[in-house]
Scaffold this motif. Structure first.
Motif, PDB file in Angstrom:
ATOM      1  N   ALA A  41       0.826  -1.207   0.000  1.00  0.00           N
ATOM      2  CA  ALA A  41       0.000   0.000   0.000  1.00  0.00           C
ATOM      3  C   ALA A  41       0.865   1.263   0.000  1.00  0.00           C
ATOM      4  O   ALA A  41       0.568   2.237  -0.697  1.00  0.00           O
ATOM      5  N   ALA A  42       1.961   1.224   0.778  1.00  0.00           N
ATOM      6  CA  ALA A  42       2.858   2.380   0.822  1.00  0.00           C
ATOM      7  C   ALA A  42       3.584   2.568  -0.510  1.00  0.00           C
ATOM      8  O   ALA A  42       3.818   3.696  -0.953  1.00  0.00           O
ATOM      9  N   VAL A  43       3.942   1.444  -1.161  1.00  0.00           N
ATOM     10  CA  VAL A  43       4.545   1.532  -2.493  1.00  0.00           C
ATOM     11  C   VAL A  43       3.568   2.181  -3.466  1.00  0.00           C
ATOM     12  O   VAL A  43       3.920   3.098  -4.221  1.00  0.00           O
ATOM     13  N   ARG A  44       2.336   1.698  -3.453  1.00  0.00           N
ATOM     14  CA  ARG A  44       1.323   2.232  -4.365  1.00  0.00           C
ATOM     15  C   ARG A  44       1.099   3.721  -4.135  1.00  0.00           C
ATOM     16  O   ARG A  44       0.998   4.503  -5.084  1.00  0.00           O
ATOM     17  N   THR A  45       1.036   4.130  -2.863  1.00  0.00           N
ATOM     18  CA  THR A  45       0.816   5.543  -2.543  1.00  0.00           C
ATOM     19  C   THR A  45       1.929   6.414  -3.114  1.00  0.00           C
ATOM     20  O   THR A  45       1.680   7.498  -3.665  1.00  0.00           O
ATOM     21  N   THR A  46       3.166   5.943  -3.015  1.00  0.00           N
ATOM     22  CA  THR A  46       4.293   6.724  -3.529  1.00  0.00           C
ATOM     23  C   THR A  46       4.261   6.795  -5.052  1.00  0.00           C
ATOM     24  O   THR A  46       4.508   7.857  -5.644  1.00  0.00           O
ATOM     25  N   LEU A  47       3.950   5.671  -5.712  1.00  0.00           N
ATOM     26  CA  LEU A  47       3.843   5.687  -7.165  1.00  0.00           C
ATOM     27  C   LEU A  47       2.722   6.620  -7.630  1.00  0.00           C
ATOM     28  O   LEU A  47       2.881   7.357  -8.622  1.00  0.00           O
ATOM     29  N   GLU A  48       1.615   6.609  -6.916  1.00  0.00           N
ATOM     30  CA  GLU A  48       0.508   7.488  -7.273  1.00  0.00           C
ATOM     31  C   GLU A  48       0.889   8.965  -7.112  1.00  0.00           C
ATOM     32  O   GLU A  48       0.487   9.819  -7.912  1.00  0.00           O
ATOM     33  N   ALA A  49       1.676   9.260  -6.081  1.00  0.00           N
ATOM     34  CA  ALA A  49       2.139  10.638  -5.888  1.00  0.00           C
ATOM     35  C   ALA A  49       3.025  11.080  -7.055  1.00  0.00           C
ATOM     36  O   ALA A  49       2.983  12.256  -7.471  1.00  0.00           O
ATOM     37  N   MET A  50       3.825  10.157  -7.594  1.00  0.00           N
ATOM     38  CA  MET A  50       4.654  10.488  -8.758  1.00  0.00           C
ATOM     39  C   MET A  50       3.776  10.717  -9.981  1.00  0.00           C
ATOM     40  O   MET A  50       3.988  11.674 -10.742  1.00  0.00           O
ATOM     41  N   ARG A  51       2.806   9.837 -10.199  1.00  0.00           N
ATOM     42  CA  ARG A  51       1.914   9.972 -11.359  1.00  0.00           C
ATOM     43  C   ARG A  51       1.128  11.275 -11.317  1.00  0.00           C
ATOM     44  O   ARG A  51       0.752  11.814 -12.364  1.00  0.00           O
ATOM     45  N   ALA A  52       0.901  11.783 -10.116  1.00  0.00           N
ATOM     46  CA  ALA A  52       0.113  13.009  -9.967  1.00  0.00           C
ATOM     47  C   ALA A  52       0.907  14.272 -10.302  1.00  0.00           C
ATOM     48  O   ALA A  52       0.321  15.349 -10.441  1.00  0.00           O
ATOM     49  N   LEU A  53       2.217  14.171 -10.441  1.00  0.00           N
ATOM     50  CA  LEU A  53       3.036  15.342 -10.765  1.00  0.00           C
ATOM     51  C   LEU A  53       2.791  15.754 -12.219  1.00  0.00           C
ATOM     52  O   LEU A  53       2.851  14.932 -13.133  1.00  0.00           O
ATOM     53  N   ASP A  54       2.539  17.036 -12.439  1.00  0.00           N
ATOM     54  CA  ASP A  54       2.208  17.522 -13.779  1.00  0.00           C
ATOM     55  C   ASP A  54       3.307  17.232 -14.798  1.00  0.00           C
ATOM     56  O   ASP A  54       3.028  16.968 -15.971  1.00  0.00           O
ATOM     57  N   ALA A  55       4.565  17.290 -14.361  1.00  0.00           N
ATOM     58  CA  ALA A  55       5.681  17.128 -15.299  1.00  0.00           C
ATOM     59  C   ALA A  55       6.021  15.675 -15.581  1.00  0.00           C
ATOM     60  O   ALA A  55       6.874  15.389 -16.427  1.00  0.00           O
ATOM     61  N   VAL A  56       5.387  14.726 -14.885  1.00  0.00           N
ATOM     62  CA  VAL A  56       5.646  13.310 -15.115  1.00  0.00           C
ATOM     63  C   VAL A  56       4.663  12.795 -16.159  1.00  0.00           C
ATOM     64  O   VAL A  56       3.450  12.843 -15.962  1.00  0.00           O
ATOM     65  N   CYS A  57       5.206  12.292 -17.277  1.00  0.00           N
ATOM     66  CA  CYS A  57       4.344  11.818 -18.359  1.00  0.00           C
ATOM     67  C   CYS A  57       4.372  10.304 -18.535  1.00  0.00           C
ATOM     68  O   CYS A  57       3.683   9.767 -19.405  1.00  0.00           O
ATOM     69  N   GLY A  58       5.164   9.621 -17.719  1.00  0.00           N
ATOM     70  CA  GLY A  58       5.197   8.175 -17.807  1.00  0.00           C
ATOM     71  C   GLY A  58       5.884   7.570 -16.604  1.00  0.00           C
ATOM     72  O   GLY A  58       6.893   8.098 -16.130  1.00  0.00           O
ATOM     73  N   VAL A  59       5.334   6.475 -16.083  1.00  0.00           N
ATOM     74  CA  VAL A  59       5.906   5.781 -14.926  1.00  0.00           C
ATOM     75  C   VAL A  59       5.991   4.290 -15.236  1.00  0.00           C
ATOM     76  O   VAL A  59       5.001   3.682 -15.655  1.00  0.00           O
ATOM     77  N   GLU A  60       7.155   3.717 -15.071  1.00  0.00           N
ATOM     78  CA  GLU A  60       7.315   2.267 -15.132  1.00  0.00           C
ATOM     79  C   GLU A  60       7.849   1.803 -13.785  1.00  0.00           C
ATOM     80  O   GLU A  60       8.704   2.471 -13.194  1.00  0.00           O
TER      81      GLU A  60
END
Length: 299
Positions: free
Chosen positions: A261-280
């Motif tokens: 759950a903590a991993v998912r929360t951190t990944l979601e915080a990255m995806r929410a950044l306007d300048a991030v256009c892709g997450v693997e």
């Protein structure tokens, strides 16, 4: 080995400064000096903790680094161990996701980096290798990210560093005997090296020992200024490693967390950044190698 809260507090203190005196350590964790010393010895003798000096890559002329995602023909375990046998590879894991193995390389220049990547591609069982060339280590739990302020090292300095790479808590008196100096001169030289950013003495411990057994790697595609996004991502509590890089992504890093759950929360915080256009992302399933006391190599 089962750790109680006091053991965990000791480990965290030594992760910040592996050469803390027993007196200071005792005060910080609420023990007597003899009790603190006994606990540290027990942690080290059991293999739960290694306290070592990690020398700045620039001092070892390791000016180039890359992160490799490796796909294999068939089982990945033996391939991972072949990669781990390379002296240029300080970090190798078996992972989930598109690639079976993730590895970090550190080499003396880009020529050696290129040759080492070619060696990895040529290993039996390797199907494909994707490379991200690191341009700057933004956040690292073990290495000093600033350039060292001490440049000229003599043979005695190198001997001190070599001894501390094996045992970062060697007492100055014992270290002096090994490098053939007085205790005072040895202390002065050692502090000069540590305070000058040449090396850092830290406790190496598996994250699961600290209740942070979920390791997730990630790469980010970024629009705009990478440095600004890197500063934001590095500020996330569970992001323990982050590099800027060149290749199919602008940032690569590691999340160390206490749960999925903590991993998912951190990944979601990255995806929410306007300048991030892709997450693997990928999970580190088994740590095959983690050893940063590397010197110059010949590829």
């Amino acid at each position: 080995m089962e750790l109680d809260e006091t053991d965990l507090a000791i480990v965290r203190e030594l992760q910040g400064d592996g050469r803390l005196t027993y007196e200071t350590l005792a005060q910080r964790v609420g023990l007597s000096r003899p009790a603190a010393r006994t606990r540290v010895q027990r942690l080290r003798e059991s293999g739960t903790v290694r306290v070592v000096a990690i020398v700045h890559p620039a001092v070892r002329a390791l000016s180039a680094s890359a992160h490799l995602a490796i796909d294999t023909h068939g089982a990945a375990d033996q391939v991972a161990r072949q990669v781990a046998a390379l002296p240029q590879a300080p970090f190798v894991t078996l992972t989930s996701g598109r690639r079976a193995i993730m590895a970090e390389l550190r080499t003396a220049g880009f020529g050696e980096l290129e040759r080492t990547v070619e060696r990895v591609r040529a290993l039996p069982g390797v199907r494909a290798v994707d490379s991200l060339v690191a341009t700057r280590h933004v956040k690292d739990p073990y290495l000093l990210t600033d350039e060292p302020t001490v440049s000229a090292l003599d043979d005695v300095d190198e001997h001190i560093l070599a001894e501390l790479e094996e045992d970062g808590r060697l007492p100055f008196a014992e270290l002096a005997g090994r490098v053939d100096l007085s205790a005072g001169a040895t202390r002065s030289r050692t502090l000069r090296l540590l305070e000058g950013g040449v090396a850092k003495v830290v406790a190496l411990v598996r994250p699961d020992v600290l209740g942070m057994g979920y390791l997730c790697g990630f790469s980010l595609r970024v629009t705009g200024r990478t440095a600004e996004v890197a500063g934001t991502v590095a500020g996330f509590e569970r992001v323990t490693f982050l590099s800027t890089c060149l290749g199919h992504a602008e940032l690569v890093g590691t999340i160390t967390a206490e749960s999925f759950a903590a991993v998912r929360t951190t990944l979601e915080a990255m995806r929410a950044l306007d300048a991030v256009c892709g997450v693997e992302s990928w999970l580190h399933l088994e740590l095959v190698k983690e050893r940063y006391d590397l010197g110059p190599h010949t590829a």
